[in-house]
Design a protein around this motif. Sequence first.
Motif, PDB file in Angstrom:
ATOM      1  N   ARG A 109      45.257  92.232   5.845  1.00  0.00           N
ATOM      2  CA  ARG A 109      45.908  90.927   5.784  1.00  0.00           C
ATOM      3  C   ARG A 109      47.376  90.996   6.200  1.00  0.00           C
ATOM      4  O   ARG A 109      47.989  92.066   6.175  1.00  0.00           O
ATOM      5  N   ALA A 117      46.432  85.567   5.855  1.00  0.00           N
ATOM      6  CA  ALA A 117      45.491  85.592   6.979  1.00  0.00           C
ATOM      7  C   ALA A 117      44.942  86.999   7.207  1.00  0.00           C
ATOM      8  O   ALA A 117      45.649  88.000   7.044  1.00  0.00           O
ATOM      9  N   ARG A 388      46.833  79.140  -1.753  1.00  0.00           N
ATOM     10  CA  ARG A 388      47.470  79.434  -0.459  1.00  0.00           C
ATOM     11  C   ARG A 388      48.974  79.517  -0.666  1.00  0.00           C
ATOM     12  O   ARG A 388      49.534  78.805  -1.501  1.00  0.00           O
ATOM     13  N   THR A 392      48.162  77.566   5.820  1.00  0.00           N
ATOM     14  CA  THR A 392      46.853  78.041   6.274  1.00  0.00           C
ATOM     15  C   THR A 392      45.755  77.156   5.687  1.00  0.00           C
ATOM     16  O   THR A 392      45.916  76.559   4.622  1.00  0.00           O
TER      17      THR A 392
END
Length: 514
Positions: A109, A117, A388, A392
């Motif tokens: 990530r 992400a 989050r 995203t």
Amino acid sequence: MSKLSKWILAIILFASIVCEMPTISAKGETIIINTKSLNIRSGPGLTYPVTGSMKKGERAEVLSTSGDWHEIRFGSGKGWIASWLVVNEEAKEFAAMSAVSKVNALNIRTEPSLNAAVIGQMDAGESAVMTGRQGEWASIVKNGIDGWVHTDYITEIPQSEKRQTSTVDKPDIGSDQFTVSVDALNVRKAPGLSSKKVGLIHKGESYSVKEIDGNWVRLSLGKKTSGWVYSFHGTLGAKSVKGRESNTASSNKKVTVLTNGTNIRSSATTSSSIVVRANAGEKLTVIGEEGDWYNVSLPSGETAFIAKWVVSTGDVASAERIDKPKKKTARASGTLNGLTIVVDAGHGGNDRGTTGMQGTDEKLLTLMTAELLSAKLKAAGANVVMTRESDTYVSLRKRVSVSHQSGADAFISLHYDANPDTSITGFTTYYTHTSQKSLASSINDGLASTISLRNRGAQPANFLVLRENRQNAVLIELGFLSNPSEERILTTEMFREQATHGIYQGLLDHFDAN
């Protein structure tokens, strides 16, 4: 002015300049910025104004620490930065370490967070250069990619021992039985991840060991057949129950597809190819699990993967036992110590939410509100999980999954409202199940005590993040962006400060009363 006076003045000026220069103290810790851009604030918290910024790779001297914040020297002054977005310069020591993945499809990530992400993956046995550590995360470099992996799924070994696993990873050659410790394990023709799959064995099954090659074990599968498995996924020891006797429970577990056209994929990732599509109501037999995915058996006899957030297990009780965290610490009245609270910033990524009359994007406003609320809850002792932490996209079912996996004591979904009738104003707190009503009422009362908008009350509504949530959950609409006057209020720092304090107060009141 005499010559002597000029020299004295020059010395004083030189000394003052030197004193203002940013230096790295031998006593102070040196940190390295570990994110693309990091805000410097006037105080230790997200509520303080931004006074500057630093870029990834830049270094700074730590002057003091307050909670999760570092005070640093910045230019001719000082400022505060978030400690979770930097690494200690001593992290260079980790360059001599390798991180070896224990599992297939381990996500790499961009940041040390489950909400960051995914930029790559590692399969079981693959290694990467370890460059640092932050809490439960390790920073790595693999194939030119800088990223983060969770330390629960890696083994750390010195690079000098990477090819000498006998004392670190290699199982005991004297053991005669290998017992599977994961739900399902691929058996391969040769000792390597690129080798052809020749079978599948399951948790609790034990097989005779024929040969060991590094991290790979060759097992006897009966009828003169054998195959190789990766040793991290089992234990070697004395002879135990053999064969498939322990697989009954796993093979009987079924999941039900929730929506038409649900994708079933070749591997446990949304980027893999689609094998087939299933419709709502179809039941599939689970043969294993991999992260947020079920490995299922298809009517054709093939095996494939389906995401956990698009199916129902129909076994809430057992799932709760799995998801619930270990015993919580005692909570003192007036604090949130020992409580886990999921803060859900609505929308994000390609889902902008509503757009205000003045062009305000809901997705950005919810994130700013979530960050501020998170800081307040952490200061009160709560363990905060955010669905989050950047712009995203996170699916609704994934948000619910985060709530379940963290065993949330409260799930707070933050939104800003809109209506074709631009005269409508006010804030609303929603719940779906009657068990959620008490929390919704407490939070709504807390908001009413801190913000001056019209109070639309705590109301029932059929939102997925509430309906499918086994944890105590509410969804808050903090005002109408479709009303121009209210939009001007909602976009101010003062409103976010007041609203998050109201939510915080409502949580305190709820848990003190319950």
